[in-house]
Design a protein around this motif. Structure first.
Motif, PDB file in Angstrom:
ATOM      1  N   LEU A 249       0.843  -1.195   0.000  1.00  0.00           N
ATOM      2  CA  LEU A 249       0.000   0.000   0.000  1.00  0.00           C
ATOM      3  C   LEU A 249       0.878   1.246   0.000  1.00  0.00           C
ATOM      4  O   LEU A 249       1.959   1.255   0.587  1.00  0.00           O
ATOM      5  N   GLY A 250       0.411   2.300  -0.643  1.00  0.00           N
ATOM      6  CA  GLY A 250       1.088   3.592  -0.564  1.00  0.00           C
ATOM      7  C   GLY A 250       2.479   3.625  -1.132  1.00  0.00           C
ATOM      8  O   GLY A 250       3.369   4.286  -0.587  1.00  0.00           O
ATOM      9  N   PHE A 251       2.704   2.956  -2.266  1.00  0.00           N
ATOM     10  CA  PHE A 251       4.013   3.012  -2.929  1.00  0.00           C
ATOM     11  C   PHE A 251       4.183   4.369  -3.611  1.00  0.00           C
ATOM     12  O   PHE A 251       3.236   5.146  -3.736  1.00  0.00           O
ATOM     13  N   THR A 252       5.382   4.660  -4.063  1.00  0.00           N
ATOM     14  CA  THR A 252       5.658   5.971  -4.665  1.00  0.00           C
ATOM     15  C   THR A 252       4.951   6.169  -6.009  1.00  0.00           C
ATOM     16  O   THR A 252       4.686   7.299  -6.408  1.00  0.00           O
ATOM     17  N   THR A 253       4.670   5.085  -6.715  1.00  0.00           N
ATOM     18  CA  THR A 253       3.857   5.150  -7.933  1.00  0.00           C
ATOM     19  C   THR A 253       2.759   4.108  -7.802  1.00  0.00           C
ATOM     20  O   THR A 253       2.829   3.204  -6.974  1.00  0.00           O
ATOM     21  N   ASP A 254       1.734   4.221  -8.644  1.00  0.00           N
ATOM     22  CA  ASP A 254       0.593   3.318  -8.502  1.00  0.00           C
ATOM     23  C   ASP A 254       0.754   2.085  -9.392  1.00  0.00           C
ATOM     24  O   ASP A 254       1.769   1.912 -10.079  1.00  0.00           O
ATOM     25  N   TRP A 255      -0.306   1.278  -9.439  1.00  0.00           N
ATOM     26  CA  TRP A 255      -0.242  -0.031 -10.098  1.00  0.00           C
ATOM     27  C   TRP A 255       0.137   0.037 -11.569  1.00  0.00           C
ATOM     28  O   TRP A 255       0.686  -0.910 -12.123  1.00  0.00           O
ATOM     29  N   SER A 259       7.411  -0.056 -11.345  1.00  0.00           N
ATOM     30  CA  SER A 259       8.588   0.134 -10.498  1.00  0.00           C
ATOM     31  C   SER A 259       8.604  -0.770  -9.264  1.00  0.00           C
ATOM     32  O   SER A 259       9.651  -1.295  -8.878  1.00  0.00           O
ATOM     33  N   ALA A 260       7.456  -0.952  -8.614  1.00  0.00           N
ATOM     34  CA  ALA A 260       7.428  -1.814  -7.431  1.00  0.00           C
ATOM     35  C   ALA A 260       7.854  -3.230  -7.788  1.00  0.00           C
ATOM     36  O   ALA A 260       8.538  -3.916  -7.007  1.00  0.00           O
ATOM     37  N   PHE A 261       7.478  -3.667  -8.976  1.00  0.00           N
ATOM     38  CA  PHE A 261       7.821  -5.007  -9.439  1.00  0.00           C
ATOM     39  C   PHE A 261       9.270  -5.080  -9.898  1.00  0.00           C
ATOM     40  O   PHE A 261      10.020  -5.969  -9.494  1.00  0.00           O
ATOM     41  N   ALA A 278       9.783  -2.063 -20.107  1.00  0.00           N
ATOM     42  CA  ALA A 278      10.532  -1.665 -18.918  1.00  0.00           C
ATOM     43  C   ALA A 278      10.810  -2.871 -18.025  1.00  0.00           C
ATOM     44  O   ALA A 278      11.895  -2.981 -17.426  1.00  0.00           O
ATOM     45  N   VAL A 279       9.853  -3.786 -17.935  1.00  0.00           N
ATOM     46  CA  VAL A 279      10.049  -5.000 -17.139  1.00  0.00           C
ATOM     47  C   VAL A 279      11.140  -5.861 -17.766  1.00  0.00           C
ATOM     48  O   VAL A 279      12.015  -6.393 -17.057  1.00  0.00           O
ATOM     49  N   GLN A 280      11.126  -5.998 -19.066  1.00  0.00           N
ATOM     50  CA  GLN A 280      12.151  -6.780 -19.757  1.00  0.00           C
ATOM     51  C   GLN A 280      13.534  -6.173 -19.560  1.00  0.00           C
ATOM     52  O   GLN A 280      14.514  -6.893 -19.323  1.00  0.00           O
ATOM     53  N   ASP A 281      13.614  -4.851 -19.637  1.00  0.00           N
ATOM     54  CA  ASP A 281      14.909  -4.183 -19.447  1.00  0.00           C
ATOM     55  C   ASP A 281      15.459  -4.445 -18.050  1.00  0.00           C
ATOM     56  O   ASP A 281      16.672  -4.621 -17.867  1.00  0.00           O
ATOM     57  N   ALA A 282      14.573  -4.475 -17.065  1.00  0.00           N
ATOM     58  CA  ALA A 282      15.015  -4.621 -15.680  1.00  0.00           C
ATOM     59  C   ALA A 282      15.258  -6.075 -15.280  1.00  0.00           C
ATOM     60  O   ALA A 282      16.194  -6.366 -14.533  1.00  0.00           O
TER      61      ALA A 282
END
Length: 427
Positions: A249-255, A259-261, A278-282
């Motif tokens: 809950l209350g992460f810096t960006t929403d779903w 970024s949270a993932f 972005a997920v693939q890059d990370a």
């Protein structure tokens, strides 16, 4: 992206308007009154609105498309207006004024806009290409047998998971809600939570719960359908995620942002196909995708399909030119449609022939996501406006928080939502 109801935009960037006249880009700041059209020789100037997409390069792309259109149609200048923040609120307010755009995009389609005469029927814009648009793209913009928009992109929303993290914990990717809740709890540690569905802990989960129970939100004839016993059971089951304290809950960006993932804050997140590059890059290939699981074994998995739709202001006085622009860009220019879908995050082209040639969507996890959408895709009904969805989500939020009797809360939401839909439909 889902589309999606236009909450505060998931893409907040620059603001302003750009006038495309005879292939020249003229800055007009935030003005709603374009200048320079007379000097360009254009007889008509269209004001075209986009919400502020966050994917890098999108704003430059729509300006490039406008330039190409004006080059092919020098009698029509195009002012591109880039709108950050609460796009839906700004659009609805501006449509009531003389500054209303001639062409604009909307997220989840609104039947009420068609019934109020705010948007023009576009059957003639489709022509012979109509049969090339997928069923969702046509069905989601149809009101009383007429088409009131052209789907620009389908935004697919799925459950992302970290393969290595689940494997290390001995967890099989869940296929039922019980499996999801158990996995989220098992993956929750002192360092982080197991699942992210939104900063409010709700996100799309209530509507997913209804669909996953085999039900629907609203029927085709405008009857509220989320008040069934299976739907109530599925929504009430969401309380388990909150009781287990498994939700971030209350992460810096929403779903809508991965970024949270990607930062390893959660091993599972509800997010869109648009985030996959972005997920693939990370993470490389250390991730998979799933539908929201069925409420019970043998139930209905859910993939949310939203997106954005191009519409023409029926009251703007430039309907013919506006239709010409929408037809040129979203029906005729298949190369630009593919560019828009593949180059600025991943989206699914609504045209089946275009989707078939989208190379980046034809392999790996992106291909799997597209297949999941085709098999399990659900889109919000056209009557699912802010008033109706807010009523439903408010009841669901109270249910998962244990603030009242679930059956009474949902029954009250059914009554209120039905009243709101009846007003939309004029009955």
């Amino acid at each position: 992206m889902s589309a999606r109801t236009a909450e505060l935009s998931r893409r907040g960037f620059l603001t302003g308007s750009l006038l495309i006249a005879a292939g020249t880009v003229l800055t007009t700041g935030c003005s709603t009154d374009p200048t320079g059209a007379s000097s360009s020789g254009a007889k008509t100037t269209l004001n075209v609105w986009y919400h502020a997409y966050g994917e890098a390069g999108t704003q430059q792309a729509v300006i490039r498309y406008a330039t190409a259109f004006t080059k092919a149609n020098p009698d029509i200048a195009v002012k591109v207006t880039w709108v950050p923040g609460d796009y839906s609120g700004k659009l609805n307010a501006t449509l009531l004024t003389d500054a209303a755009p001639d062409v604009f995009e909307i997220g989840d389609f609104s039947e009420a806009m068609a019934r109020r005469g705010q948007i023009a029927a576009l059957d003639d814009v489709y022509g012979s290409a109509r049969s090339d648009f997928n069923t969702n793209a046509l069905g989601s913009v149809t009101v009383d047998g007429k088409l009131y928009g052209v789907k620009m992109i389908d935004d697919v929303i799925v459950l992302y998971y970290r393969k290595s993290v689940l494997a290390k914990a001995g967890i099989t990717p869940p296929t039922t809600f019980d499996g999801l809740a158990a996995a989220a709890k098992a993956l929750t540690t002192k360092k982080g939570k197991g699942l992210f569905v939104g900063n409010d802990g709700i996100g799309d989960s209530p509507s997913n719960a209804v669909w996953s129970s085999g039900g629907d939100l609203v029927t085709a004839d405008g009857k509220v359908a989320f008040g069934t016993a299976p739907a109530l059971e599925a929504i009430t089951a969401l309380k388990r995620l909150h009781d287990d304290k498994s939700l971030l809950l209350g992460f810096t960006t929403d779903w809508w942002d991965p970024s949270a993932f990607t930062q390893g804050v959660v091993p599972m997140q509800w997010c869109g196909l648009w985030a996959m590059p972005a997920v693939q890059d990370a993470l490389g290939d250390d991730f998979g995708v799933l539908p929201w699981p069925a409420s019970k074994a043998g139930g209905t998995p859910v993939v949310r399909v939203g997106g954005w739709t191009g519409c023409v202001n029926a009251k703007g006085g430039k309907v013919a030119a506006a239709k010409k622009f929408v037809q040129w860009l979203w029906v005729q220019q298949t190369d630009l449609q593919k560019d828009f879908a593949e180059s600025y995050g991943f989206h699914v082209p609504p045209r089946t022939s275009v989707a078939a040639t989208a190379k980046k969507l034809s392999e790996g996890t992106a291909k799997e996501t597209v297949a999941l959408a085709a098999k399990h895709g659900k889109h919000n009904p056209g009557t699912w406006d802010t008033a109706v969805s807010s009523t439903f989500n408010a009841a669901a939020a109270k249910i998962v928080a244990g603030q009242g009797d679930p059956a009474a809360l949902l029954a009250d939401a059914v009554t209120k939502a039905q009243s709101q839909i009846d007003k939309q439909l004029g009955r």
